[in-house]
Design a protein around this motif. Structure first.
Motif, mmCIF file in Angstrom:
data_model
loop_
_atom_site.group_PDB
_atom_site.id
_atom_site.type_symbol
_atom_site.label_atom_id
_atom_site.label_comp_id
_atom_site.label_asym_id
_atom_site.label_seq_id
_atom_site.Cartn_x
_atom_site.Cartn_y
_atom_site.Cartn_z
ATOM 1 N N ILE A 78 0.503 -4.072 -26.877
ATOM 2 C CA ILE A 78 1.764 -4.809 -26.948
ATOM 3 C C ILE A 78 1.427 -6.295 -26.877
ATOM 4 N N PHE A 79 1.738 -7.019 -27.935
ATOM 5 C CA PHE A 79 1.373 -8.436 -28.059
ATOM 6 C C PHE A 79 1.844 -9.251 -26.860
ATOM 7 N N GLU A 80 3.091 -9.092 -26.459
ATOM 8 C CA GLU A 80 3.619 -9.927 -25.378
ATOM 9 C C GLU A 80 3.013 -9.587 -24.018
ATOM 10 N N GLU A 81 2.359 -8.453 -23.899
ATOM 11 C CA GLU A 81 1.705 -8.067 -22.647
ATOM 12 C C GLU A 81 0.212 -8.377 -22.639
ATOM 13 N N ARG A 82 -0.407 -8.366 -23.829
ATOM 14 C CA ARG A 82 -1.860 -8.592 -23.936
ATOM 15 C C ARG A 82 -2.127 -9.595 -25.055
ATOM 16 N N GLU A 83 -1.450 -10.740 -24.963
ATOM 17 C CA GLU A 83 -1.448 -11.709 -26.050
ATOM 18 C C GLU A 83 -2.834 -12.208 -26.430
ATOM 19 N N SER A 84 -3.645 -12.559 -25.468
ATOM 20 C CA SER A 84 -4.968 -13.110 -25.770
ATOM 21 C C SER A 84 -5.820 -12.106 -26.548
ATOM 22 N N GLU A 85 -5.849 -10.870 -26.084
ATOM 23 C CA GLU A 85 -6.606 -9.821 -26.765
ATOM 24 C C GLU A 85 -6.045 -9.574 -28.165
ATOM 25 N N ALA A 86 -4.722 -9.508 -28.285
ATOM 26 C CA ALA A 86 -4.089 -9.261 -29.579
ATOM 27 C C ALA A 86 -4.398 -10.390 -30.567
ATOM 28 N N ARG A 87 -4.311 -11.634 -30.119
ATOM 29 C CA ARG A 87 -4.634 -12.772 -30.992
ATOM 30 C C ARG A 87 -6.062 -12.664 -31.530
ATOM 31 N N GLN A 88 -6.996 -12.299 -30.669
ATOM 32 C CA GLN A 88 -8.394 -12.186 -31.081
ATOM 33 C C GLN A 88 -8.585 -11.071 -32.100
ATOM 34 N N LEU A 89 -7.957 -9.927 -31.857
ATOM 35 C CA LEU A 89 -8.082 -8.806 -32.795
ATOM 36 C C LEU A 89 -7.495 -9.151 -34.163
ATOM 37 N N ILE A 90 -6.378 -9.840 -34.174
ATOM 38 C CA ILE A 90 -5.770 -10.256 -35.444
ATOM 39 C C ILE A 90 -6.682 -11.242 -36.169
ATOM 40 N N LYS A 91 -7.232 -12.182 -35.435
ATOM 41 C CA LYS A 91 -8.121 -13.187 -36.023
ATOM 42 C C LYS A 91 -9.371 -12.551 -36.632
ATOM 43 N N GLU A 92 -9.893 -11.514 -35.989
ATOM 44 C CA GLU A 92 -11.141 -10.885 -36.429
ATOM 45 C C GLU A 92 -10.944 -9.764 -37.451
ATOM 46 N N ALA A 93 -9.711 -9.384 -37.723
ATOM 47 C CA ALA A 93 -9.453 -8.249 -38.621
ATOM 48 C C ALA A 93 -9.869 -8.568 -40.055
ATOM 49 N N ASP A 94 -10.433 -7.574 -40.702
ATOM 50 C CA ASP A 94 -10.738 -7.658 -42.133
ATOM 51 C C ASP A 94 -9.524 -7.265 -42.964
ATOM 52 N N LEU A 95 -8.627 -6.481 -42.350
ATOM 53 C CA LEU A 95 -7.431 -6.005 -43.044
ATOM 54 C C LEU A 95 -6.294 -5.911 -42.034
ATOM 55 N N ILE A 96 -5.147 -6.479 -42.384
ATOM 56 C CA ILE A 96 -3.954 -6.398 -41.552
ATOM 57 C C ILE A 96 -2.889 -5.659 -42.358
ATOM 58 N N VAL A 97 -2.446 -4.536 -41.820
ATOM 59 C CA VAL A 97 -1.450 -3.709 -42.498
ATOM 60 C C VAL A 97 -0.136 -3.852 -41.733
ATOM 61 N N CYS A 98 0.881 -4.390 -42.380
ATOM 62 C CA CYS A 98 2.199 -4.576 -41.761
ATOM 63 C C CYS A 98 3.146 -3.525 -42.325
ATOM 64 N N LEU A 99 3.792 -2.777 -41.418
ATOM 65 C CA LEU A 99 4.628 -1.653 -41.835
ATOM 66 C C LEU A 99 6.055 -1.773 -41.324
ATOM 67 N N ASP A 100 6.990 -1.275 -42.094
ATOM 68 C CA ASP A 100 8.386 -1.089 -41.712
ATOM 69 C C ASP A 100 9.180 -2.386 -41.584
ATOM 70 N N PHE A 101 8.783 -3.431 -42.282
ATOM 71 C CA PHE A 101 9.560 -4.670 -42.301
ATOM 72 C C PHE A 101 9.087 -5.520 -43.478
ATOM 73 N N GLY A 102 9.887 -6.520 -43.826
ATOM 74 C CA GLY A 102 9.556 -7.338 -44.979
ATOM 75 C C GLY A 102 9.397 -8.823 -44.720
ATOM 76 N N GLN A 103 9.624 -9.261 -43.487
ATOM 77 C CA GLN A 103 9.508 -10.678 -43.173
ATOM 78 C C GLN A 103 8.761 -10.855 -41.859
ATOM 79 N N LEU A 104 7.802 -11.779 -41.838
ATOM 80 C CA LEU A 104 7.028 -12.002 -40.625
ATOM 81 C C LEU A 104 7.894 -12.437 -39.445
ATOM 82 N N SER A 105 9.050 -13.020 -39.713
ATOM 83 C CA SER A 105 9.936 -13.432 -38.629
ATOM 84 C C SER A 105 10.394 -12.236 -37.785
ATOM 85 N N ARG A 106 10.337 -11.036 -38.353
ATOM 86 C CA ARG A 106 10.718 -9.831 -37.591
ATOM 87 C C ARG A 106 9.678 -9.463 -36.543
ATOM 88 N N MET A 107 8.573 -10.212 -36.520
ATOM 89 C CA MET A 107 7.531 -9.956 -35.529
ATOM 90 C C MET A 107 7.570 -10.991 -34.400
#
Length: 161
Positions: A78-107
């Protein structure tokens, strides 16, 4: 019933190459994830793991407790609970798959983090007039039009007609 072509052959090859070349993947969905978001994220993550990928599922906010029965739900971040870890994983990802929405603002805030990920990690596209939307599921759900991810496995082509 003819199934419409969603991707051109060239787009399909590009998608397959992206998935094949990725080692570290992040799967994510919208804030306040519901059954569709959680179910589709868990399913995509399981597929990616089965083809040898390292996968983390990150949701912007927590999902309801009644969805915790789903296999793999306990391993989500959960990003809001483990923000630092989540930010790092997103930064290091080779592929980011976003599901069930169409606008980044929904995140919420997590959308800005995904938007700032290195360009090679994210395909940024804007929906255009004439785009095809694929509904998975049958004639279920509150609106009677599209089914929830959780009910999709019980449908076949006949139930979709």
């Amino acid at each position: 019933m003819d199934i419409p072509q969603i991707l051109t052959p060239t787009q399909l090859i590009q998608l397959m190459q992206l998935v094949k070349s990725a080692r570290r993947c992040v799967v994510c969905a919208h804030r306040g994830p519901d059954g569709d978001a959680v179910g589709s994220s868990l399913g995509m993550a399981e597929y990616l793991r089965k083809i040898g990928k390292q996968v983390n599922i990150i949701f912007p906010t927590a999902f309801p407790d009644f969805l915790r029965w789903m296999p793999g739900a306990a391993d989500t971040i959960i990003f809001e609970e483990r923000e630092s870890e989540a930010r790092q994983l997103i930064k290091e990802a080779d592929l980011i798959v976003c599901l069930d929405f169409g606008q980044l603002s929904r995140m919420a805030e997590m959308g800005a983090v995904v938007a700032a990920a290195p360009a090679e990690n994210v395909i940024r596209e804007t929906p255009e007039l004439g785009d095809v939307v694929l509904l998975l599921g049958g004639r279920t759900g509150r609106d009677g039009i599209g089914g929830a991810t959780g009910s999709s496995k019980s449908h076949n082509l006949k139930s979709l007609q």
